[in-house]
Write an enzyme that holds these catalytic residues in place. Structure first.
Site, PDB file in Angstrom:
ATOM      1  N   GLU A   1      -9.845  -0.758  30.651  1.00  0.00           N
ATOM      2  CA  GLU A   1      -9.301   0.495  29.803  1.00  0.00           C
ATOM      3  C   GLU A   1      -9.036   1.697  30.821  1.00  0.00           C
ATOM      4  O   GLU A   1      -7.846   2.427  30.234  1.00  0.00           O
ATOM      5  CB  GLU A   1     -10.434   0.927  28.925  1.00  0.00           C
TER       6      GLU A   1
ATOM      7  N   GLY B   1       2.525   2.580  -2.549  1.00  0.00           N
ATOM      8  CA  GLY B   1       2.594   3.267  -3.875  1.00  0.00           C
ATOM      9  C   GLY B   1       3.765   2.644  -4.874  1.00  0.00           C
ATOM     10  O   GLY B   1       3.971   3.483  -5.653  1.00  0.00           O
TER      11      GLY B   1
ATOM     12  N   GLY C   1       0.637  -1.154  -0.028  1.00  0.00           N
ATOM     13  CA  GLY C   1       0.005  -0.179   0.048  1.00  0.00           C
ATOM     14  C   GLY C   1       0.769   1.618   0.011  1.00  0.00           C
ATOM     15  O   GLY C   1       0.319   2.296   0.118  1.00  0.00           O
TER      16      GLY C   1
END
Length: 659
Positions: A453, A234, A232
């Site tokens: 969390e 390029g 991804g």
């Protein structure tokens, strides 16, 4: 012609037309045979419409009247006789053979005189020639077979598709040619970022356009350019830009196009590809995913037989730099597995240049956003610098996906333009997954998720080198029940202290469960997976462990995957296991101590998280105070913008802690 397969429409249509129009000529038009007495009887009964007498023969055709023919057809149907549905010209109902024509005509005239109401006509015509009919039939069949040969065998030999279309062209190259007839519209202006890589390939394009500029100084055109990098980033887009800028024939294909089940096909396709490129020299050949045929020879071939892939690679090596390869053909290739490529393929003279296409930096992400946002109707509230800061670790393909997803979300919400909130929702959707608004969670489980969390958030706030926190949520999304999002520092080097703090923050969720509930759950699976891999890397790859020492067992060449044994002894393996466990348990105990010392603040943070479901950095500042070692973060423009956003939006990179 249909390039995807053999087109049967034209041959079938021609065959049907020939059958419909020529079948009456080829069929037998003679009727049922009768003698002269039966003919005279039919004439007397008034059933004969016309009689055709053929000159120079003793034959005649008898055509009945409409009433008599109707009665005959009904009788035929009742007798289950076949009926010709494709008969366009009327055929004779009866045929007879007479003796003397003069006597036959006189007898016919006497019957008509005796009964003036008889309207039968007698006509005279030429007789049928059997030889001419045979020749005509032969010509018809020759024409049909000629059409069949043209549409089938010629198409097969030309390399058409379909089950039989590759029989005669299986060794031909499957490369797609881009030249002046079929141009590529992608240019270097469409490639944002990748400045170093663009300079390298632009020089290759300039060499093809202005070769005298380099040859007069003794320079030679490079034989090959290898683009290496994560998916991804390029690489293929850069090759498309080369095709659009070079103005020379550009052959594009994939490494898997050489792979076939038949022996010798791959090498034959390589020869045919380079033969076509040499004929159109100067030219460029682009092979995407070259690792399909460029894998190092001798790997995994334990059968001792002939390896078709190795034969294909040998032919490629010969064509790129063999005996008598002095042509202006440049080979470009792309792969994300350069470590497994054959050394002979990577040497100078074949792939002279190896260009690493890395993930984009902050300013490069801004340029990539500029390219993709130019095609989107944006709201004035969209800040491109803000978007580039919120997407660390994103590749060019990820950024394109964010822009497209934001446009889809805006259309789904009936917005006139794409807003900042749409982009944040898009990042939220891509990284965290689809939000499960209707997922039912027990209060006890929700409380455990909140403390889990909150433990991540507390540890990351209280240790120095942990990534700055952006958001904590207990809203279910994707496969996670909650997540903590961070904005990691973009650095090239990582110290032991930084990795230790990251391990401690990652283990903060399980440590919070142990501190509050006195037991642990399975919710820390992703946390444990990440800390285990990171601790393994510290010991076996980066040499950050004192007991194992400055030793790395990482093999960048990729040869170790085919080794039967480990590169260390059993005693060393035991030491490695012990040190990995020691690192993890040390940081886990450290997280337990930090949370025990700050238990009231942990409870306050979990309570606020249960109340709001989503909290931001400002909420942690209110409970824990500002971070002494990060004073610049207190005025981070990112946080000011987050105050305006919907609290359910996920912001941050892909390495958020998931429960």
């Amino acid at each position: 012609m249909n390039n995807k397969g053999f087109n049967w429409f034209f041959p079938i249509a021609i065959a049907v037309i020939l059958f419909l129009f020529l079948q009456p000529m080829m069929s037998n038009t003679e009727g049922q045979k009768i003698d002269e007495e039966q003919f005279y009887q039919l004439v007397q009964e008034g059933k004969v419409q016309e009689v055709m007498v053929y000159k120079d023969t003793d034959k005649a055709d008898v055509y009945l009247t409409k009433e008599a023919k109707t009665a005959t057809v009904q009788k035929t149907e009742n007798d289950s006789m076949p009926f010709n549905a494709f008969q366009f010209t009327p055929s004779a109902d009866y045929s007879l053979t007479f003796g003397d024509l003069k006597y036959f005509q006189e007898r016919y005239n006497e019957i008509k005189k005796a009964n003036p109401n008889i309207k039968t006509k007698m006509e005279f015509g030429l007789g049928k020639n059997p030889i001419s009919e045979l020749l005509f039939s032969v010509l018809i069949w020759v024409a049909v077979l000629g059409l069949f040969y043209f549409f089938l065998f010629r198409r097969m030999s030309a390399g058409g598709g379909g089950p039989g279309g590759q029989i005669f062209s299986i060794g031909k190259s499957r490369a797609k040619l881009f030249d002046e007839k079929e141009k590529v519209n992608v240019t270097f202006k469409d490639v944002a970022g990748l400045e170093g890589a663009k300079e390298e390939v632009q020089e290759v394009v300039d060499f093809l356009k202005n070769s005298e500029k380099y040859t007069k100084l003794g320079g030679k055109i490079p034989k090959g350019v290898l683009l290496v990098g994560p998916p991804g980033t390029g690489k293929t887009l850069l090759a498309k830009a080369v095709a659009g800028e070079a103005k020379v024939p550009f052959f594009s294909l994939s490494g898997s196009d050489f792979v076939e089940m038949f022996v010798g096909v791959g090498a034959s396709r390589v020869r045919d590809l380079f033969a076509q490129a040499k004929a159109k020299s100067p030219a460029i050949i682009f092979i995407d995913e070259i690792d399909a045929i460029g894998r190092a020879r001798g790997r995994g071939n334990f059968t001792g037989g002939n390896d078709e892939r190795e034969n294909t690679l040998n032919q490629l090596l010969t064509e790129m730099d063999g005996f008598g390869t002095d042509t202006n053909v440049i080979v470009m290739a792309a792969t994300n597995r350069a470590d497994i490529l054959d050394k002979a393929l990577m040497r100078a003279g074949r792939f002279d240049r190896s260009i690493y296409v890395d993930l984009p930096e902050l300013h490069e992400r801004r340029q990539i956003f500029d390219v993709h946002l130019s095609k989107i109707k944006l709201d004035p509230s969209v800040d491109r610098d803000f978007l580039s800061k919120q997407t660390p670790g994103f590749s060019g393909a990820d950024i394109a996906n964010v822009c497209n997803e934001a446009a889809l979300i805006a259309a789904r919400n009936n917005h006139e333009a794409v807003t900042k909130q749409d982009f944040l929702d898009a990042v939220d959707r891509i990284i965290g997954g689809l939000e499960k608004k209707n997922k039912a969670i027990k209060p006890s489980e929700k409380r455990r998720v909140a403390y889990h969390e909150a433990g991540h958030a507390a540890i990351s706030w209280l240790v120095e080198h942990a990534a700055p926190l952006l958001k904590v949520t207990i809203v279910p999304r994707g496969r996670s029940l909650g997540a903590a999002w961070y904005l990691p520092e973009e650095r090239s080097l990582t110290t032991t202290e930084q990795m230790s703090d990251e391990l401690c923050a990652t283990l903060g969720g399980r440590a919070a469960e142990q501190t509050v509930f006195g037991n642990i759950s399975t919710g820390a699976l992703s946390d444990l997976e990440r800390v285990t891999k990171q601790a393994q890397a510290m010991v076996t790859v980066y040499g950050l462990n004192d007991k194992v020492g400055n030793i790395s067992y990482y093999d960048s060449s990729g040869q170790s995957e085919y080794n039967f044994g480990k590169p260390y002894s059993e005693e060393t393996a035991k030491t490695i296991d012990q040190e990995i466990s020691k690192i993890i348990e040390t940081q886990y105990q450290r997280a337990l101590n930090i949370l025990a010392e700050n238990r009231p603040k942990l409870d306050a943070l979990a309570a606020k998280l249960l109340e709001k479901e989503v909290i931001f950095r400002e909420d942690l500042e209110e409970i824990f105070g500002k971070r002494a070692w990060d004073p610049e973060l207190t005025e981070n423009p990112v946080n000011e913008s987050l105050k305006e956003e919907d609290p359910d939006v996920v912001i941050g990179p892909e390495n958020g802690n998931q429960l």
